[in-house]
Design an enzyme around this catalytic site. Structure first.
Site, mmCIF file in Angstrom:
data_model
loop_
_atom_site.group_PDB
_atom_site.id
_atom_site.type_symbol
_atom_site.label_atom_id
_atom_site.label_comp_id
_atom_site.label_asym_id
_atom_site.label_seq_id
_atom_site.Cartn_x
_atom_site.Cartn_y
_atom_site.Cartn_z
ATOM 1 N N ASP A 77 0.727 -1.499 -0.036
ATOM 2 C CA ASP A 77 -0.446 0.113 0.253
ATOM 3 C C ASP A 77 1.020 0.738 0.055
ATOM 4 O OD1 ASP A 77 0.536 -0.250 2.881
ATOM 5 O OD2 ASP A 77 -1.556 0.430 3.694
ATOM 6 N N SER A 78 2.044 0.932 0.046
ATOM 7 C CA SER A 78 2.736 2.394 -0.186
ATOM 8 C C SER A 78 2.784 3.016 -1.879
ATOM 9 C CB SER A 78 4.523 1.095 0.001
ATOM 10 O OG SER A 78 4.530 0.694 -0.662
ATOM 11 N N ASP A 132 -1.235 -6.011 -0.273
ATOM 12 C CA ASP A 132 -1.237 -5.740 1.129
ATOM 13 C C ASP A 132 -2.839 -5.114 1.444
ATOM 14 O OD1 ASP A 132 -0.186 -4.050 3.228
ATOM 15 O OD2 ASP A 132 1.135 -2.981 2.195
ATOM 16 N N LYS A 173 -1.476 -9.536 2.680
ATOM 17 C CA LYS A 173 -0.179 -9.254 4.137
ATOM 18 C C LYS A 173 -1.542 -7.753 4.496
ATOM 19 C CE LYS A 173 3.246 -5.720 3.770
ATOM 20 N NZ LYS A 173 2.935 -4.573 5.004
ATOM 21 N N GLU A 215 9.956 -3.993 10.067
ATOM 22 C CA GLU A 215 9.565 -2.952 9.823
ATOM 23 C C GLU A 215 9.911 -2.185 10.801
ATOM 24 O OE1 GLU A 215 7.066 -1.100 7.350
ATOM 25 O OE2 GLU A 215 8.114 1.311 6.584
ATOM 26 N N GLU A 243 -1.489 -5.449 8.617
ATOM 27 C CA GLU A 243 -0.417 -4.620 9.607
ATOM 28 C C GLU A 243 -1.040 -4.665 10.934
ATOM 29 O OE1 GLU A 243 0.001 -0.413 8.735
ATOM 30 O OE2 GLU A 243 1.161 -1.169 6.782
HETATM 31 O O1 KIV Z 1 3.105 -1.312 1.874
HETATM 32 C C1 KIV Z 1 4.546 -1.298 1.471
HETATM 33 O O2 KIV Z 1 5.634 -1.451 0.873
HETATM 34 C C2 KIV Z 1 5.054 -2.015 3.087
HETATM 35 C C3 KIV Z 1 6.531 -2.540 2.991
HETATM 36 C C4 KIV Z 1 7.508 -1.114 2.752
HETATM 37 C C5 KIV Z 1 6.572 -3.603 4.275
HETATM 38 O O3 KIV Z 1 4.244 -1.941 3.585
#
Ligand code: KIV
Length: 293
Positions: free
Chosen positions: A53-54, A92, A122, A191, A124
């Site tokens: 989600d970056s 994510d 993924k 992280e 968090e």
């Molecule tokens: O969103 C992302 O790119 C991430 C990584 C930095 C692990 O969660």
């Protein structure tokens, strides 16, 4: 002499990644959000691609990952899944796609596999997300955990800062790591935590840890591809190593294009499609047309 490629030819699964950890071989993971980047990473032999989600910060121009939606993530996940055929693909789950209820978490996780072409999702968080992790795993969807600096909680954390520095905070992270493994996670992203804390967590877990700003002892490493290729402006975290400066290279190439077009150096004859001589003659003979030769 054999010409067999050294690159992995078979789809990488969660079993491949666990076997790498068990052999003591580091796992490589990078982010991708589009087809050409996914294809390049796959060809380069990256074990796992995270559609992070970056995306919100490095591609969509937001200040945080908070505004990213399921529709944003699925759109980019589909592009990545069309480009990468070997790497283990992780989608994510964006802010508020799994925090609202366990049912929402399972439904949205399922969309990453059904509509996004991903192999895993993924999430968090620590113990608070264990019910969601258990339910998603029970639905047959592999889950990657993510603790330490969890950017979706930036407003609660008071900024993008290193986590787990005090003994109490470190203990909480160790307990969270165990809780997520017990809930069924097959990988755990660590992280921005101190390297010796990451080493302790890595030693205690059976599943691989994947570090970003968490030192060299983790079972693997992940970075945001735009950071390592030099495509991001402004603040770059200390844990990023730059392997290229594509931002400057793009500015140089685009600047040369603008100069060439402005000065008439582009396009040249070799860039044009010729018109057949007979067709041209026929056209210029027709009185309706006034075509200058
Ligand atoms: O969103 C992302 O790119 C991430 C990584 C930095 C692990 O969660």
């Amino acid at each position: 002499m054999s010409t067999v490629s050294a690159l992995p030819q078979r789809k990488i699964t969660l079993l491949t990644l666990q076997a790498k950890k068990d052999r003591g071989e580091p796992i490589t993971m990078l982010t991708a959000y589009d087809f050409p980047t996914a294809r390049a990473l796959d060809r380069a032999g990256v074990d796992s691609i995270l559609v992070g989600d970056s995306l919100g910060m490095v591609v969509l121009g937001y200040d945080t990952t908070i505004p990213v939606t399921m529709e944003d993530m699925l759109h980019h996940a589909r592009a990545v899944s069309r480009g990468a055929k070997i790497a283990h693909l992780i989608g994510d789950m964006p802010f508020m796609s799994y925090q609202t209820s366990v049912e929402d978490a399972v439904r949205n996780a399922g969309r990453f596999l059904k509509d996004g072409g991903m192999n895993a999702v993924k999430l968090e968080g620590g113990r608070e997300i264990v019910p969601a992790v258990r339910a998603i795993v029970a639905a047959g969807i592999p889950v990657v955990g993510h603790i330490g600096l969890t950017p979706q909680k930036v407003n609660q954390l008071g900024g993008f800062r290193t986590q787990g520095k005090s003994a109490a905070a470190a203990r909480t992270l160790i307990e969270d790591a165990h809780a997520l493994q017990d809930a069924g996670c097959h990988l755990l992203v660590l992280e921005a935590i101190p390297d010796r804390l990451a080493a302790l967590i890595t030693q205690r877990l059976a599943i691989p840890t994947i570090g970003i700003g968490a030192g060299a002892a983790c079972g693997g490493q992940v970075l945001v591809t735009h950071d390592l290729l030099g495509m991001t402006d402004g603040f770059t975290p200390k844990f990023v190593k730059r392997y290229a400066n594509l931002g400057e290279e793009i500015a140089r190439g685009v600047g040369a294009y603008v100069e060439d077009v402005s000065s008439g150096r582009f396009p040249e004859a070799i860039h044009a499609q010729p018109l057949d001589e007979d067709v041209f003659r026929a056209l210029t003979r027709e009185s309706d047309f006034r075509i200058a030769r």
